[in-house]
Write a protein that holds these residues in place. Sequence first.
Motif, PDB file in Angstrom:
ATOM      1  N   ASN A  88       0.809  -1.223   0.000  1.00  0.00           N
ATOM      2  CA  ASN A  88       0.000   0.000   0.000  1.00  0.00           C
ATOM      3  C   ASN A  88       0.847   1.280   0.000  1.00  0.00           C
ATOM      4  O   ASN A  88       0.589   2.215   0.764  1.00  0.00           O
ATOM      5  CB  ASN A  88      -0.987  -0.009   1.184  1.00  0.00           C
ATOM      6  CG  ASN A  88      -2.102   1.003   1.002  1.00  0.00           C
ATOM      7  OD1 ASN A  88      -2.436   1.368  -0.127  1.00  0.00           O
ATOM      8  ND2 ASN A  88      -2.650   1.500   2.099  1.00  0.00           N
ATOM      9  N   ALA A  89       1.858   1.290  -0.868  1.00  0.00           N
ATOM     10  CA  ALA A  89       2.670   2.509  -1.020  1.00  0.00           C
ATOM     11  C   ALA A  89       1.886   3.511  -1.875  1.00  0.00           C
ATOM     12  O   ALA A  89       0.842   3.176  -2.443  1.00  0.00           O
ATOM     13  CB  ALA A  89       3.997   2.173  -1.683  1.00  0.00           C
ATOM     14  N   ARG A  90       2.393   4.733  -1.964  1.00  0.00           N
ATOM     15  CA  ARG A  90       1.676   5.774  -2.704  1.00  0.00           C
ATOM     16  C   ARG A  90       2.031   5.774  -4.178  1.00  0.00           C
ATOM     17  O   ARG A  90       1.179   5.897  -5.036  1.00  0.00           O
ATOM     18  CB  ARG A  90       1.995   7.154  -2.123  1.00  0.00           C
ATOM     19  CG  ARG A  90       1.304   7.416  -0.813  1.00  0.00           C
ATOM     20  CD  ARG A  90       1.851   8.642  -0.109  1.00  0.00           C
ATOM     21  NE  ARG A  90       1.475   8.606   1.293  1.00  0.00           N
ATOM     22  CZ  ARG A  90       2.115   7.916   2.224  1.00  0.00           C
ATOM     23  NH1 ARG A  90       3.178   7.203   1.926  1.00  0.00           N
ATOM     24  NH2 ARG A  90       1.694   7.926   3.480  1.00  0.00           N
ATOM     25  N   GLU A  94       8.551   5.145  -4.998  1.00  0.00           N
ATOM     26  CA  GLU A  94       8.955   4.805  -3.619  1.00  0.00           C
ATOM     27  C   GLU A  94       9.472   3.377  -3.497  1.00  0.00           C
ATOM     28  O   GLU A  94       9.857   2.949  -2.410  1.00  0.00           O
ATOM     29  CB  GLU A  94       7.743   4.953  -2.681  1.00  0.00           C
ATOM     30  CG  GLU A  94       7.216   6.364  -2.594  1.00  0.00           C
ATOM     31  CD  GLU A  94       5.906   6.448  -1.815  1.00  0.00           C
ATOM     32  OE1 GLU A  94       5.720   7.424  -1.093  1.00  0.00           O
ATOM     33  OE2 GLU A  94       5.075   5.522  -1.912  1.00  0.00           O
ATOM     34  N   ARG A 190       3.517   0.195  14.344  1.00  0.00           N
ATOM     35  CA  ARG A 190       2.805   1.464  14.161  1.00  0.00           C
ATOM     36  C   ARG A 190       3.059   2.403  15.348  1.00  0.00           C
ATOM     37  O   ARG A 190       3.327   3.579  15.183  1.00  0.00           O
ATOM     38  CB  ARG A 190       1.302   1.164  14.037  1.00  0.00           C
ATOM     39  CG  ARG A 190       0.484   2.309  13.527  1.00  0.00           C
ATOM     40  CD  ARG A 190      -0.985   2.065  13.704  1.00  0.00           C
ATOM     41  NE  ARG A 190      -1.510   1.097  12.759  1.00  0.00           N
ATOM     42  CZ  ARG A 190      -2.707   1.208  12.180  1.00  0.00           C
ATOM     43  NH1 ARG A 190      -3.468   2.241  12.432  1.00  0.00           N
ATOM     44  NH2 ARG A 190      -3.147   0.292  11.363  1.00  0.00           N
ATOM     45  N   ASP A 217       0.968  -2.545   5.674  1.00  0.00           N
ATOM     46  CA  ASP A 217       0.440  -1.337   5.043  1.00  0.00           C
ATOM     47  C   ASP A 217       1.321  -0.150   5.475  1.00  0.00           C
ATOM     48  O   ASP A 217       1.249   0.293   6.616  1.00  0.00           O
ATOM     49  CB  ASP A 217      -1.018  -1.160   5.525  1.00  0.00           C
ATOM     50  CG  ASP A 217      -1.686   0.048   4.902  1.00  0.00           C
ATOM     51  OD1 ASP A 217      -0.990   1.028   4.592  1.00  0.00           O
ATOM     52  OD2 ASP A 217      -2.918   0.016   4.749  1.00  0.00           O
ATOM     53  N   LYS A 219       1.247   2.897   4.663  1.00  0.00           N
ATOM     54  CA  LYS A 219       0.529   4.150   4.981  1.00  0.00           C
ATOM     55  C   LYS A 219      -0.016   4.073   6.404  1.00  0.00           C
ATOM     56  O   LYS A 219       0.109   5.008   7.180  1.00  0.00           O
ATOM     57  CB  LYS A 219      -0.618   4.360   3.999  1.00  0.00           C
ATOM     58  CG  LYS A 219      -0.179   5.036   2.718  1.00  0.00           C
ATOM     59  CD  LYS A 219      -1.390   5.479   1.921  1.00  0.00           C
ATOM     60  CE  LYS A 219      -1.136   5.304   0.446  1.00  0.00           C
ATOM     61  NZ  LYS A 219      -2.253   4.771  -0.307  1.00  0.00           N
ATOM     62  N   ASP A 222       2.740   4.222   8.799  1.00  0.00           N
ATOM     63  CA  ASP A 222       3.409   5.509   8.641  1.00  0.00           C
ATOM     64  C   ASP A 222       4.926   5.410   8.884  1.00  0.00           C
ATOM     65  O   ASP A 222       5.524   6.275   9.536  1.00  0.00           O
ATOM     66  CB  ASP A 222       2.789   6.571   9.568  1.00  0.00           C
ATOM     67  CG  ASP A 222       3.245   7.971   9.168  1.00  0.00           C
ATOM     68  OD1 ASP A 222       3.615   8.150   7.988  1.00  0.00           O
ATOM     69  OD2 ASP A 222       3.270   8.864  10.036  1.00  0.00           O
ATOM     70  N   ASP A 224       8.887   5.430   7.606  1.00  0.00           N
ATOM     71  CA  ASP A 224       9.612   6.215   6.603  1.00  0.00           C
ATOM     72  C   ASP A 224      10.323   5.303   5.618  1.00  0.00           C
ATOM     73  O   ASP A 224      10.459   5.634   4.444  1.00  0.00           O
ATOM     74  CB  ASP A 224      10.599   7.141   7.312  1.00  0.00           C
ATOM     75  CG  ASP A 224       9.855   8.088   8.232  1.00  0.00           C
ATOM     76  OD1 ASP A 224       9.167   8.969   7.723  1.00  0.00           O
ATOM     77  OD2 ASP A 224       9.908   7.895   9.467  1.00  0.00           O
ATOM     78  N   TYR A 243      11.340   0.268   0.508  1.00  0.00           N
ATOM     79  CA  TYR A 243      10.317   1.303   0.354  1.00  0.00           C
ATOM     80  C   TYR A 243      10.815   2.518   1.123  1.00  0.00           C
ATOM     81  O   TYR A 243      11.349   2.383   2.230  1.00  0.00           O
ATOM     82  CB  TYR A 243       8.966   0.831   0.923  1.00  0.00           C
ATOM     83  CG  TYR A 243       8.080   1.997   1.324  1.00  0.00           C
ATOM     84  CD1 TYR A 243       7.283   2.640   0.392  1.00  0.00           C
ATOM     85  CD2 TYR A 243       8.092   2.478   2.641  1.00  0.00           C
ATOM     86  CE1 TYR A 243       6.515   3.745   0.760  1.00  0.00           C
ATOM     87  CE2 TYR A 243       7.328   3.578   3.007  1.00  0.00           C
ATOM     88  CZ  TYR A 243       6.539   4.210   2.068  1.00  0.00           C
ATOM     89  OH  TYR A 243       5.792   5.297   2.421  1.00  0.00           O
ATOM     90  N   LYS A 245       9.689   6.877   1.837  1.00  0.00           N
ATOM     91  CA  LYS A 245       8.823   8.013   1.494  1.00  0.00           C
ATOM     92  C   LYS A 245       9.547   8.850   0.454  1.00  0.00           C
ATOM     93  O   LYS A 245      10.757   9.072   0.563  1.00  0.00           O
ATOM     94  CB  LYS A 245       8.533   8.851   2.739  1.00  0.00           C
ATOM     95  CG  LYS A 245       7.475   8.242   3.631  1.00  0.00           C
ATOM     96  CD  LYS A 245       7.168   9.159   4.797  1.00  0.00           C
ATOM     97  CE  LYS A 245       6.141   8.506   5.719  1.00  0.00           C
ATOM     98  NZ  LYS A 245       6.104   9.138   7.035  1.00  0.00           N
TER      99      LYS A 245
END
Length: 415
Positions: A88-90, A94, A190, A217, A219, A222, A224, A243, A245
Amino acid sequence: MLEKLKLKTFDAEEIRKDFPILERRVNGKQLVYLDSAATSQKPRQVIEAEKAYYSEYNANIHRGVHKLSQEATEAYEGVREKVLRLINAREKEEIIYTRGTTEAINIVTGSVLLNSLQKGDEIVLTVMEHHSNLVPWLAMKKRGIDVKFVDINDDGTLKMEQFEVLITKKTRIVAVSCASNLLGTINDARKIAKIAHENDALALLDAAQAVPHMPVDVKAMDCDFLAFSGHKMLGPTGTGILYGKRYLLEEMEPVQFGGDMIKEVHLTHATWNDLPWKFEAGTPNIAGVIGLGVAIDYLQKIGLSNIRMHEKQLIAYALKTLKEIKGIRIFGPMDPEIRGGVISFNLADVHPHDLATVLDYEGIAVRSGHHCAMPLTERLGETATTRASFYIYNTEEEIDRLVEALEKARKVFGV
Ligand code: PMP
């Protein structure tokens, strides 16, 4: 080109049919492979994908206008989208291909972003880290950077309250495994990332034992940075992912230099390629990445939640049955809710290598030693442990075989 995956629901017996190696006999016995934490076996779909690349469209990527090169580039680059969806990367920028978790972490520690760390800055790790999330950070100590460690409780869980104390405004990065390869403990990644961010520190997660086994996930967590290996998730060896950011990857300098990672080269200077290629110097493991894409398809077809459920059942069964063995010491949490499919143990004073040798006579493949976690092994007061680790193709019957073999070993060693 690739055969459609037939799996619909989770069925270990059905899954096993896709793994040719599981038909092997070892020392006259049916192989019981309990070493997937070291590397997983590969389904024939992955083996065939690598073979198809070499026999049908083998060519170097990016630089060719010919058909084969275009096909290879398309297949190789197409895997980024699969990785992106898996974690679930953007954006695809990345997702950096690496040789594995070790290289992924070394890219972060070796980049100028972290070279900019100064004397007095601090890194926070835990005592349960694998050497690949430990040694690259220790190497920074010579630059005057302090490395601090969160300890474990007796049950093999992290002393979470220590993060609150050890992470301070001096902390630049917190690097923690999502799941321990020795204890099996699943950490609250997390929460750890949140504490790091509250102190303006970065969070790197070693997900080598998480991405293959449970939904991850980036995202939601959260983090880095996230690092994992393809070979532990049905993919070929020599594949892995970093991965990061995007804004951090943009800031970071490459750590390997050469072809493909450049935009322009002159005799006086060179400029770097865009993300993600900036970090991918030289001809990569093209066949491996293509195989990894098929491995991801395979895992997603089954469903990562289903895989986690299956492994939870296996570990619950293993904990229940192994703890009945006289003289056994099991390390790590006894609660399957916070434990992955890994069980490390010792049997009385039998050396783990001797125990693993007896298990091998019985056709059972386990690992013995420090599992690349020497500080943790020491922290447990042991010199080595024996580790059985499970994956999608393992069954309760195989755990019964392990228990029978351990009972036999007790007789052999007279304990
Ligand atoms: N971290 C953990 C938690 C691991 O289990 C492993 C592999 N045993 C690694 C990092 C290193 O992975 P690789 O050797 O594929 O780089």
